[in-house]
Design an enzyme around this catalytic site. Structure first.
Site, short mmCIF file in Angstrom:
data_model
loop_
_atom_site.label_atom_id
_atom_site.label_comp_id
_atom_site.label_asym_id
_atom_site.label_seq_id
_atom_site.Cartn_x
_atom_site.Cartn_y
_atom_site.Cartn_z
N HIS A 122 9.57 -6.05 5.48
CA HIS A 122 10.82 -5.34 5.34
C HIS A 122 10.67 -3.78 5.19
CE1 HIS A 122 14.29 -4.35 2.72
NE2 HIS A 122 14.70 -5.26 3.30
N ASP A 199 4.68 -8.76 -1.18
CA ASP A 199 6.27 -8.81 -1.50
C ASP A 199 6.59 -9.95 -1.42
OD1 ASP A 199 8.88 -8.22 -1.20
OD2 ASP A 199 8.85 -7.21 0.73
N GLN A 202 11.44 -12.81 -0.62
CA GLN A 202 11.82 -14.07 0.13
C GLN A 202 11.25 -15.37 -0.24
OE1 GLN A 202 14.68 -14.15 1.58
NE2 GLN A 202 15.14 -12.01 1.87
N LYS A 225 17.81 -12.28 -5.57
CA LYS A 225 17.62 -13.18 -4.38
C LYS A 225 17.29 -14.68 -5.33
CE LYS A 225 16.29 -9.90 -1.24
NZ LYS A 225 17.14 -9.79 -0.31
N CYS A 363 16.58 -4.56 8.13
CA CYS A 363 15.71 -3.60 7.70
C CYS A 363 14.16 -4.28 8.17
CB CYS A 363 15.73 -3.77 6.00
SG CYS A 363 17.27 -3.37 5.55
N1 PMP Z 1 11.17 -7.29 0.86
C1 PMP Z 1 11.93 -8.37 1.46
C2 PMP Z 1 11.30 -9.35 2.16
C3 PMP Z 1 13.34 -8.63 1.24
O1 PMP Z 1 13.92 -9.38 1.97
C4 PMP Z 1 14.08 -7.37 0.77
C5 PMP Z 1 15.56 -7.73 0.58
N2 PMP Z 1 16.35 -8.03 1.86
C6 PMP Z 1 13.41 -6.41 -0.09
C7 PMP Z 1 11.95 -6.48 0.41
C8 PMP Z 1 14.21 -5.56 -0.77
O2 PMP Z 1 14.83 -6.03 -1.94
P1 PMP Z 1 15.93 -5.13 -2.80
O3 PMP Z 1 16.79 -4.76 -1.75
O4 PMP Z 1 16.41 -6.14 -3.73
O5 PMP Z 1 15.11 -4.03 -3.44
#
Ligand code: PMP
Length: 413
Positions: A122, A199, A202, A225, A363
């Site tokens: 991401h 990270d 997910q 999440k 993203c």
């Molecule tokens: N890493 C991953 C794998 C994600 O899916 C996301 C959210 N889509 C994020 C980071 C960022 O999360 P947040 O927008 O809650 O900061």
């Protein structure tokens, strides 16, 4: 499986909504999971009976607010099996966790050092490290993916060098749902003398994150999440590293003593938490962790995997639908495209039918570039979704495919 998921929807009043005259089918849980009543109630109790600043006052409300927030930190410590609550830093989400870590690393990285991420990150676990490298003169490297959408582990091995200071990788890809071999990544990185950050944004709802068993050095996740409030999250860090790393942000609450010429900092975790925190949010996040624990992460995983398998079967049966990525181990999300239709069009036509899915680049542009795509439609069922809702998704797609046939074949509608 011992959990009865048939009544779980009662905890999520929003799921009873009508959208565009249809019953809402919410299949965008990888973006944000809906919030159970239990989390709202925990936030309400905080607002109604304890609302005051933490770690400052010595009056009743401040002390009870502080002790509830610190109790929440303990809940999150247990949720990820950290050794100590000092290893749990409250943040506004995975993005802030990763940015904060990258900023702290700026003080210890030297020109010629290397940071290794993967192409499937991401942007929140990609751009902070890329920018850190640009500022410090370190080298930024990204492990490629195979055609199936899995990490190329051979490449990862060969990209580790004596200068690799950190490997930062997603536990689960938010675009393809690929579950990465994180134990192997941690082992290889540590054998190489490199630190590892995961990270876990997910992974958290359906994977028990046990930071001691995984032996990772840092981990990041977001509250929303897992049913917690937006603007909440955690950065986990191994205590001896947090003690050595400099803070990323400065100000009130994170200091020990401030003098004209110098400042000494508080011990972790407060060293990394300047300013008034999201007190109610952090308490809500702990309530979400308790909710997930009460259902049982293993039962949630079993249910969500069954839903995802069913979605994959249904969508694979539609000849105009192309599933994106075929990892052996997938969880949480399924990406696809409909032949000759833009993903935004598919998502907005599904929305007309009351079905919420995500579309776009998610993203994850480096991964899309590697796969030669602009975007995808992404479906991400949570445990409260039903198999009937997946039938509705497949029927909706069939309808869309039918009504757009002329346009897709090059004729006007
Ligand atoms: N890493 C991953 C794998 C994600 O899916 C996301 C959210 N889509 C994020 C980071 C960022 O999360 P947040 O927008 O809650 O900061």
């Amino acid at each position: 499986m011992s959990t009865d998921f048939s009544t779980v929807r009662e905890d999520f009043p929003i799921l009873r909504m009508k959208v565009n005259g249809k019953s809402l089918v919410y299949l965008d849980n990888a973006a944000t999971m809906q919030m159970p009543r239990q989390v709202m109630e925990a936030a309400e109790v905080q607002q109604l009976s304890r609302h005051a600043n933490v770690h400052r006052g010595i009056h009743y409300l401040s002390e009870s607010s502080t002790s509830e927030m610190e109790r929440s930190r303990d809940t999150l410590r247990d949720f990820i099996n950290a050794r100590s609550s000092a290893e749990v830093i409250f943040t506004s989400g995975a993005s802030q966790s990763l940015n904060m870590l990258a900023q702290s690393f700026a003080a210890i990285i030297e020109p010629g050092d290397e940071i290794l991420v993967t192409v499937m990150e991401h942007h929140s676990n990609f751009v902070p490290w890329q920018q850190l490298c640009l500022y410090t003169g370190a080298a930024f490297k990204a492990v490629p993916v195979t055609e199936n959408g899995e990490l190329d582990m051979e490449e990862l091995r060969s990209m580790l060098t004596p200068r690799t200071r950190l490997v930062s990788a997603a536990y689960v890809s938010n675009l393809l749902g690929t579950v990465n071999p994180v134990r192997e990544i941690v082992r290889l990185a540590h054998e190489n003398g490199s630190l590892v950050c995961l990270d876990c944004a997910q992974a958290m709802r359906h994977t028990k994150l046990d930071v001691q068993e995984l032996d990772c050095d840092f981990a990041a996740f977001s509250g929303h999440k897992i049913g917690g409030p937006t603007g909440t999250g955690v950065l986990y860090g191994r205590l001896e590293l947090l003690e050595k790393l400099p803070p990323a942000y400065f100000g009130g609450g994170m200091v020990e003593r401030v003098r004209l010429e110098d400042t000494t900092f508080a011990a972790p975790p407060l060293k990394f938490e300047t300013g008034t925190p999201n007190i109610t949010g952090n308490i809500g996040l702990a309530a979400a962790a308790r909710y997930i624990n009460a259902l049982g992460i293993e039962d949630i995983a079993e249910r969500e995997n069954a839903l995802l398998r069913r979605a994959t079967e249904l969508l694979s049966a539609l000849p105009e639908v192309e599933i994106v990525g075929h990892p052996q181990n997938r969880s949480g999300v399924l990406s696809f495209n409909v032949r000759c239709l833009h993903c935004f069009d598919v998502a907005s036509m599904l929305d007309r039918l009351g079905i919420a899915v995500r579309s776009g680049h998610h993203c994850a542009q480096p991964l899309l570039d590697a796969m030669g795509l602009d975007g995808t439609v992404r479906v991400s069922p949570a445990f409260y979704n039903t198999f009937e809702e997946l039938d509705e998704l497949a029927e909706g797609l069939e309808r869309i495919i039918k009504v757009t046939k002329g346009a897709r074949d090059g004729n006007h509608l």
